[in-house]
Motif scaffolding. Sequence first.
Motif, PDB file in Angstrom:
ATOM      1  N   THR A 197     129.256   7.667  45.167  1.00 58.56           N
ATOM      2  CA  THR A 197     128.752   9.133  44.005  1.00 58.56           C
ATOM      3  C   THR A 197     129.993  10.170  44.248  1.00 58.56           C
ATOM      4  N   ALA A 198     130.068  10.649  45.152  1.00 53.28           N
ATOM      5  CA  ALA A 198     131.431  11.827  45.044  1.00 53.28           C
ATOM      6  C   ALA A 198     132.100  11.774  46.828  1.00 53.28           C
ATOM      7  N   ILE A 199     133.511  12.492  46.374  1.00 55.72           N
ATOM      8  CA  ILE A 199     134.364  12.619  47.304  1.00 55.72           C
ATOM      9  C   ILE A 199     135.590  13.813  46.985  1.00 55.72           C
ATOM     10  N   VAL A 200     135.182  14.293  48.767  1.00 53.03           N
ATOM     11  CA  VAL A 200     135.767  15.521  48.857  1.00 53.03           C
ATOM     12  C   VAL A 200     137.146  15.677  49.041  1.00 53.03           C
ATOM     13  N   GLU A 201     137.929  16.098  47.799  1.00 55.03           N
ATOM     14  CA  GLU A 201     139.415  15.892  47.889  1.00 55.03           C
ATOM     15  C   GLU A 201     140.055  18.053  47.315  1.00 55.03           C
TER      16      GLU A 201
END
Length: 343
Positions: free
Chosen positions: A31-35
């Motif tokens: 769903t979501a990824i920290v970048e």
Amino acid sequence: MKIKTGLAAFGLSGQVFHAPFIEAHPNFKLTAIVERSRKKAAETYPHIRSVASFDELLRQDIELVVVDTPDATHYALCRAALEAGKHVVVEKPFVTTRQQAEELIGLAEHRGLRLTVYQNRRWDGDFLSVRRIVESGALGRIVEFQSSFQRYRPQITQSVWKEAPDGARVGITYNLCSHLCDQAVALFGKPEGVWATLASQRDGSRIDDYSFIELMYPGVKVSLRAGMLIREEGPRFAVHGTAGSYVKYGLDPQENALRHEGAVPTTGTWCRESEEKWGILHTDEGRRKYPTLAGNYMRFYDGMYASIRENAAPVVSHEDMLTDMAILDAAFESHRTGRVVRL
């Protein structure tokens, strides 16, 4: 219902060991990824949301957080995720001390959340083969078990956080021996004691880049080794018993296939080892190649789904997580004192 999952980072661990398996698993939704800087994740996974911080990740509509950041950050990020009501998978090593491990496990249990360590090497084909052979009794009573990670990386890359201690344990003992210790615990349970010697062997090394650990069990000698200056490899596993031996060279092929061959994992058999790399089983019945079982790190996420949705036992138990931390703590203490540390 699919488990919506967020990654705390998209470095090597996120790109190779987590995102491909979460994306391919029918019961999870990446769903979501920290970048924080480079926005690489969306190139491969255009449907995900790229967020700029861990705090922003915790505000997303997700149930599970994968903490795949540098080791020294694990404790703080796991605590924040649990306090936000998220289940947590954390890369090995879990944290840097047993005390931190106990605190996080207590918090997870108090909140009714799942917290486990990504010990994916339990699903290496070579280890699965070792486990089957040992449990089958083909070797009789096991008297010696040797396991090792052998690398040849003489050059030090100063920009890599794993080469810069800064007061944290980031060397090969925590980074690789956490796998070796966990596999030994999965086979033999909690040891009675630990003896270890650690070293910095490469020119200019600031970390422990060699580790030799002996685990004390009644009747069986367990030796674990990891090094960065091993150009000519010995066996990955060597197991000896009263009825025979099993010796296996080479690493499970999954990591190489994912990193360098563009492989995409599946829920079935997707990465078999070629016959020339099979280990040798030598018993009274003769000496022969033993077919390496097919490993699949997807099994970890199968277990994670069952743990969250079906209230099954954790993939890696809290007891095993604490034992792994106790062994690693004891290895450093044994190296410092020269003594066997009793657990």
